[in-house]
Motif scaffolding. Sequence first.
Motif, PDB file in Angstrom:
ATOM      1  N   ILE A   1       0.238 -13.232  10.899  1.00 24.77           N
ATOM      2  CA  ILE A   1      -0.027 -12.187  11.654  1.00 24.77           C
ATOM      3  C   ILE A   1       0.581 -11.189  11.454  1.00 24.77           C
ATOM      4  N   ASP A   2       0.783 -10.000  10.744  1.00 24.42           N
ATOM      5  CA  ASP A   2       1.237  -9.373  10.335  1.00 24.42           C
ATOM      6  C   ASP A   2       1.623  -7.827  10.444  1.00 24.42           C
ATOM      7  N   ASN A   3       2.574  -7.140  11.472  1.00 25.91           N
ATOM      8  CA  ASN A   3       2.779  -5.779  12.241  1.00 25.91           C
ATOM      9  C   ASN A   3       3.320  -4.882  11.057  1.00 25.91           C
ATOM     10  N   THR A   4       2.637  -4.640  10.350  1.00 28.58           N
ATOM     11  CA  THR A   4       3.659  -3.456   9.381  1.00 28.58           C
ATOM     12  C   THR A   4       3.421  -2.508   9.434  1.00 28.58           C
ATOM     13  N   THR A   5       4.750  -1.921   9.673  1.00 31.05           N
ATOM     14  CA  THR A   5       4.885  -0.483  10.156  1.00 31.05           C
ATOM     15  C   THR A   5       5.387   0.916   8.648  1.00 31.05           C
ATOM     16  N   SER A   6       4.083   1.670   7.966  1.00 31.96           N
ATOM     17  CA  SER A   6       4.159   2.366   7.349  1.00 31.96           C
ATOM     18  C   SER A   6       4.448   3.955   7.699  1.00 31.96           C
ATOM     19  N   TYR A   7       5.543   4.362   6.629  1.00 28.98           N
ATOM     20  CA  TYR A   7       5.569   6.010   6.675  1.00 28.98           C
ATOM     21  C   TYR A   7       5.414   6.567   5.492  1.00 28.98           C
ATOM     22  N   PHE A   8       5.102   7.479   5.487  1.00 24.21           N
ATOM     23  CA  PHE A   8       4.286   8.309   4.108  1.00 24.21           C
ATOM     24  C   PHE A   8       4.749   9.818   4.212  1.00 24.21           C
ATOM     25  N   SER A   9       5.319  10.522   3.123  1.00 22.51           N
ATOM     26  CA  SER A   9       6.000  12.131   3.626  1.00 22.51           C
ATOM     27  C   SER A   9       5.120  12.435   2.109  1.00 22.51           C
ATOM     28  N   ALA A  10       4.165  13.220   2.713  1.00 18.32           N
ATOM     29  CA  ALA A  10       3.542  14.452   1.799  1.00 18.32           C
ATOM     30  C   ALA A  10       3.851  16.212   1.800  1.00 18.32           C
ATOM     31  N   SER A  11       3.831  16.829   0.948  1.00 20.11           N
ATOM     32  CA  SER A  11       4.429  17.832   1.040  1.00 20.11           C
ATOM     33  C   SER A  11       3.449  18.567  -0.612  1.00 20.11           C
ATOM     34  N   SER A  12       2.983  19.545  -0.353  1.00 22.36           N
ATOM     35  CA  SER A  12       2.054  21.201  -0.843  1.00 22.36           C
ATOM     36  C   SER A  12       2.762  22.239  -0.947  1.00 22.36           C
TER      37      SER A  12
ATOM     38  N   THR B   1       1.880  11.604  -8.353  1.00 24.43           N
ATOM     39  CA  THR B   1       0.770  12.545  -8.866  1.00 24.43           C
ATOM     40  C   THR B   1       0.720  13.371  -7.780  1.00 24.43           C
ATOM     41  N   PRO B   2       0.175  14.712  -7.762  1.00 28.39           N
ATOM     42  CA  PRO B   2       0.264  15.518  -6.812  1.00 28.39           C
ATOM     43  C   PRO B   2      -0.777  14.981  -5.733  1.00 28.39           C
ATOM     44  N   ASP B   3      -1.441  13.931  -6.187  1.00 28.10           N
ATOM     45  CA  ASP B   3      -2.493  13.673  -4.752  1.00 28.10           C
ATOM     46  C   ASP B   3      -2.166  12.831  -4.942  1.00 28.10           C
ATOM     47  N   THR B   4      -0.696  12.449  -4.485  1.00 22.80           N
ATOM     48  CA  THR B   4      -0.088  11.102  -3.719  1.00 22.80           C
ATOM     49  C   THR B   4       1.265  11.089  -3.172  1.00 22.80           C
ATOM     50  N   PRO B   5       0.856  11.068  -1.922  1.00 18.39           N
ATOM     51  CA  PRO B   5       2.367  11.413  -1.030  1.00 18.39           C
ATOM     52  C   PRO B   5       2.860  11.136  -2.015  1.00 18.39           C
ATOM     53  N   ASN B   6       4.678  11.928  -1.425  1.00 17.68           N
ATOM     54  CA  ASN B   6       5.854  11.610  -2.276  1.00 17.68           C
ATOM     55  C   ASN B   6       7.122  10.468  -2.286  1.00 17.68           C
ATOM     56  N   LEU B   7       6.699   9.741  -1.135  1.00 14.48           N
ATOM     57  CA  LEU B   7       7.495   8.822  -0.708  1.00 14.48           C
ATOM     58  C   LEU B   7       6.289   7.759   0.980  1.00 14.48           C
ATOM     59  N   GLN B   8       6.682   6.802   0.119  1.00 15.11           N
ATOM     60  CA  GLN B   8       5.598   5.920   0.810  1.00 15.11           C
ATOM     61  C   GLN B   8       6.839   4.265   1.170  1.00 15.11           C
ATOM     62  N   PHE B   9       7.321   3.901   2.783  1.00 15.16           N
ATOM     63  CA  PHE B   9       8.041   3.030   2.612  1.00 15.16           C
ATOM     64  C   PHE B   9       7.585   1.997   3.794  1.00 15.16           C
ATOM     65  N   SER B  10       7.629   0.842   3.691  1.00 13.15           N
ATOM     66  CA  SER B  10       6.997  -0.122   5.400  1.00 13.15           C
ATOM     67  C   SER B  10       7.742  -0.900   5.064  1.00 13.15           C
ATOM     68  N   VAL B  11       7.441  -1.365   6.490  1.00  9.98           N
ATOM     69  CA  VAL B  11       8.441  -3.077   7.051  1.00  9.98           C
ATOM     70  C   VAL B  11       7.296  -3.635   7.709  1.00  9.98           C
TER      71      VAL B  11
END
Length: 431
Positions: A144-155, A401-411
């Motif tokens: 059982i894998d409980n993963t929390t991800s944070y994404f940040s995108a801007s335009s 690339t412009p179509d990808t979230p700037n920052l991704q982080f997961s635990v």
Amino acid sequence: MLRRRLLGGVVTLLILLLVAGGAAEAQTAPGAKAAQPQAQSKDAVDAKLQEALRERDAIIRNLLERVDELEWRINGGFTSAAKLDERPVITAAANSRIINSLTSTNTVVSTATYDATERQATEALDQALIVRGGLLLPSGTIEIDNTTSYFSASSDHVTINGFALLPVLVVGDIASQRTRQDYLLPNLTTRLGLPHKFQMDVNIPYGYELIRSVDATNAETSKSNFGLGDISAGVSRQLTTEHGKLPDMLANVRFKSTTGQDSFSLTSSEVALGTGFNAIQGNLTMAKSSDPVVFFGNLSYTANLPADHTISANDPTNPSATTIGHFNPGSAAGFQIGSILALNPEVSMTVGWDQRFTRATQLNGADIPASYLVEGTLRLGTSYVYAPGRTIDLSFGVGLTPDTPNLQFSVGLPFRRSLWGEKPLKPTKVH
């Protein structure tokens, strides 16, 4: 190979010592037959020879003890200091057995009874491979894998309503808008190892999504939503097992549902947590080890299935008018390459690159402008085994690339249990 060379050197040294001892003993015979009158000198020579023989015997015993201890450790002994008292006693029969094993060219080394440290030597590396689809769980093991991800995108968008007199002079109204998107998405993934080299998994995304927009007048608007995303399930099968130049090869088929609220059924203050389209995805993953590194690669293809949704009719005379639109979302093809380095039995590090190309989406047979996507992400990650069966998996991604979230982080916090069969200390490759 190293053990064979060591044993060969020991055999050579033993033969030389035995020959030297035999020569020394042969030299005592003439001395005894000569019956020299100087008895005191004869006793002195005999004493020196006996001392040399004792030194030779001590060296032989020491070498035999070392070889026996090395062989005992390789075939199931303990390496910790707490278990040294359990070493076998060297006897004449044991010496004979050791010499026979030294001269044998077909010695079999068994690793089935290695101590716990050896059996867990690659647990962190294997965990990283399991998360990335390059390794299967043993049959009867659930994770059982409980993963929390944070994404940040801007335009940033700039709209000009006017005309240009010169390349640097624009007459008219200029409006700009900055959009910031923050996603906090926990995912609960359950994996189950099955017999015959199979594995199944279910992914349940749920979480919070926030989108903030700031226009040229610094007026800020925000939209948010919390709830369930699109649930997906998959089945994996190991096709080949690493042998020589042949890598491990695994195939995976997944189905994504439309359980999350999509953009076609939102209120003005909400954002979508689902896509609104079912999807079928196929993956082919390969892994090749070169201790202490494992190289992996993945090819994927996603077929997004068409669907009908209610959309605005864009009628100026009746703004509330709606119509049924037929959407054919574009399929996506991608690949992933990377490597996993085992730093020690508890820690591994991952470096990888993700690339995906998505075709343009069609509405009633016509392409929607700017719906063709190119996504590229550089990923860094690490896994740490802090207890048997429990791991912390960290992943950091940068969109290039412009179509990808700037920052991704997961635990991720995966843990596993055995449902049937023996409790495994670590996930093992299916053979």
